[in-house]
Design an enzyme around this catalytic site. Sequence first.
Site, PDB file in Angstrom:
ATOM      1  N   HIS A 208      -2.178   7.646   7.176  1.00 28.80           N
ATOM      2  CA  HIS A 208      -1.229   8.548   6.516  1.00 28.80           C
ATOM      3  C   HIS A 208      -1.909   9.870   6.132  1.00 28.80           C
ATOM      4  O   HIS A 208      -1.273  10.921   6.138  1.00 28.80           O
ATOM      5  CB  HIS A 208      -0.684   7.913   5.227  1.00 28.80           C
ATOM      6  CG  HIS A 208       0.511   7.021   5.433  1.00 28.80           C
ATOM      7  ND1 HIS A 208       1.714   7.484   5.899  1.00 28.80           N
ATOM      8  CD2 HIS A 208       0.685   5.688   5.215  1.00 28.80           C
ATOM      9  CE1 HIS A 208       2.585   6.475   5.967  1.00 28.80           C
ATOM     10  NE2 HIS A 208       1.982   5.368   5.558  1.00 28.80           N
TER      11      HIS A 208
ATOM     12  N   CYS B  77       6.577   0.276   6.861  1.00 32.32           N
ATOM     13  CA  CYS B  77       6.098   1.385   6.039  1.00 32.32           C
ATOM     14  C   CYS B  77       7.227   1.856   5.130  1.00 32.32           C
ATOM     15  O   CYS B  77       8.368   1.948   5.558  1.00 32.32           O
ATOM     16  CB  CYS B  77       5.642   2.527   6.952  1.00 32.32           C
ATOM     17  SG  CYS B  77       5.043   3.968   6.061  1.00 32.32           S
ATOM     18  N   LEU B  78       6.888   2.172   3.893  1.00 36.94           N
ATOM     19  CA  LEU B  78       7.883   2.652   2.930  1.00 36.94           C
ATOM     20  C   LEU B  78       8.551   3.933   3.424  1.00 36.94           C
ATOM     21  O   LEU B  78       9.661   4.258   3.016  1.00 36.94           O
ATOM     22  CB  LEU B  78       7.218   2.929   1.572  1.00 36.94           C
ATOM     23  CG  LEU B  78       6.507   1.751   0.891  1.00 36.94           C
ATOM     24  CD1 LEU B  78       5.849   2.229  -0.400  1.00 36.94           C
ATOM     25  CD2 LEU B  78       7.478   0.628   0.616  1.00 36.94           C
TER      26      LEU B  78
ATOM     27  N   HIS C 169      -3.741   1.541   8.270  1.00 40.14           N
ATOM     28  CA  HIS C 169      -2.398   2.121   8.141  1.00 40.14           C
ATOM     29  C   HIS C 169      -2.364   3.176   7.024  1.00 40.14           C
ATOM     30  O   HIS C 169      -1.881   4.295   7.237  1.00 40.14           O
ATOM     31  CB  HIS C 169      -1.405   0.975   7.852  1.00 40.14           C
ATOM     32  CG  HIS C 169       0.005   1.401   7.581  1.00 40.14           C
ATOM     33  ND1 HIS C 169       1.072   0.912   8.306  1.00 40.14           N
ATOM     34  CD2 HIS C 169       0.527   2.239   6.647  1.00 40.14           C
ATOM     35  CE1 HIS C 169       2.192   1.464   7.823  1.00 40.14           C
ATOM     36  NE2 HIS C 169       1.891   2.261   6.826  1.00 40.14           N
ATOM     37  N   GLU C 170      -2.918   2.831   5.859  1.00 42.43           N
ATOM     38  CA  GLU C 170      -2.872   3.771   4.731  1.00 42.43           C
ATOM     39  C   GLU C 170      -3.746   4.993   4.991  1.00 42.43           C
ATOM     40  O   GLU C 170      -3.353   6.125   4.684  1.00 42.43           O
ATOM     41  CB  GLU C 170      -3.291   3.081   3.428  1.00 42.43           C
ATOM     42  CG  GLU C 170      -2.382   1.942   2.979  1.00 42.43           C
ATOM     43  CD  GLU C 170      -0.899   2.274   2.986  1.00 42.43           C
ATOM     44  OE1 GLU C 170      -0.531   3.454   2.822  1.00 42.43           O
ATOM     45  OE2 GLU C 170      -0.099   1.342   3.172  1.00 42.43           O
TER      46      GLU C 170
ATOM     47  N   GLY D 144       0.816  -1.203   0.000  1.00 38.35           N
ATOM     48  CA  GLY D 144       0.000   0.000   0.000  1.00 38.35           C
ATOM     49  C   GLY D 144       0.849   1.250   0.000  1.00 38.35           C
ATOM     50  O   GLY D 144       2.040   1.218   0.319  1.00 38.35           O
TER      51      GLY D 144
ATOM     52  N   GLN E  46       2.843  10.296   1.054  1.00 43.50           N
ATOM     53  CA  GLN E  46       4.169   9.671   1.047  1.00 43.50           C
ATOM     54  C   GLN E  46       5.001  10.101  -0.155  1.00 43.50           C
ATOM     55  O   GLN E  46       6.228   9.985  -0.137  1.00 43.50           O
ATOM     56  CB  GLN E  46       4.050   8.137   1.073  1.00 43.50           C
ATOM     57  CG  GLN E  46       3.527   7.606   2.402  1.00 43.50           C
ATOM     58  CD  GLN E  46       3.496   6.092   2.410  1.00 43.50           C
ATOM     59  OE1 GLN E  46       2.532   5.481   1.957  1.00 43.50           O
ATOM     60  NE2 GLN E  46       4.555   5.489   2.908  1.00 43.50           N
TER      61      GLN E  46
HETATM   62 NI    NI Z   1       2.895   3.480   5.463  1.00 47.86          NI
END
Ligand code: NI
Length: 169
Positions: A143, A97-98, A139-140, A45, A50
């Site tokens: 953000h 997480c990225l 989680h997404e 995701g 981000q």
């Molecule tokens: Ni993330």
Amino acid sequence: MLRPVLQYPDPRLARVSEPVAEVDDEIRALAQDMLDTLTSVGGVGIAAPQIGVHRRVVIIDVSQENDAPDHPQDFKVFINPVITVLDPAGHEELEGCLSVPDLRAKVKRPRRVALDALDLDGKPVHIEGEGYYGACMQHETDHLDGKLFIDHISYLKRSLYDKKMKKKR
Ligand code: NI
């Protein structure tokens, strides 16, 4: 187009994103950049902030719903996503997480949730899920409110991580 993924502690990751008023070509181009970036770096995701764009758009691998091993990834775009808790019982999943390098940690969240949003045609979409899939939806969406999974871990773990990142810089 590939976009750089912002890394914690970039303050832009803590900003609240704006709702999308109209699903237009600009939003479709944003979604394409997010998809290109996600498939390039790998993951389940990504959220628009981000890549530094503060609009309420996320992409989630919906193949996780099947929970079968080796399923091909299936990325869907969700615009203005809203999470509804279907089962508030606390459930822990290991998250990464990225935007949060070198850390995976267990995060406790409601076990089962629904996500309501618009798709790229501006049509309403609804998904539901639990376990890792449900955690991914939360989680997404987090953000978009400027929240990272490390905002949900213990104070001790968080301080250790912050120290480690400070050293690294
Ligand atoms: Ni993330």
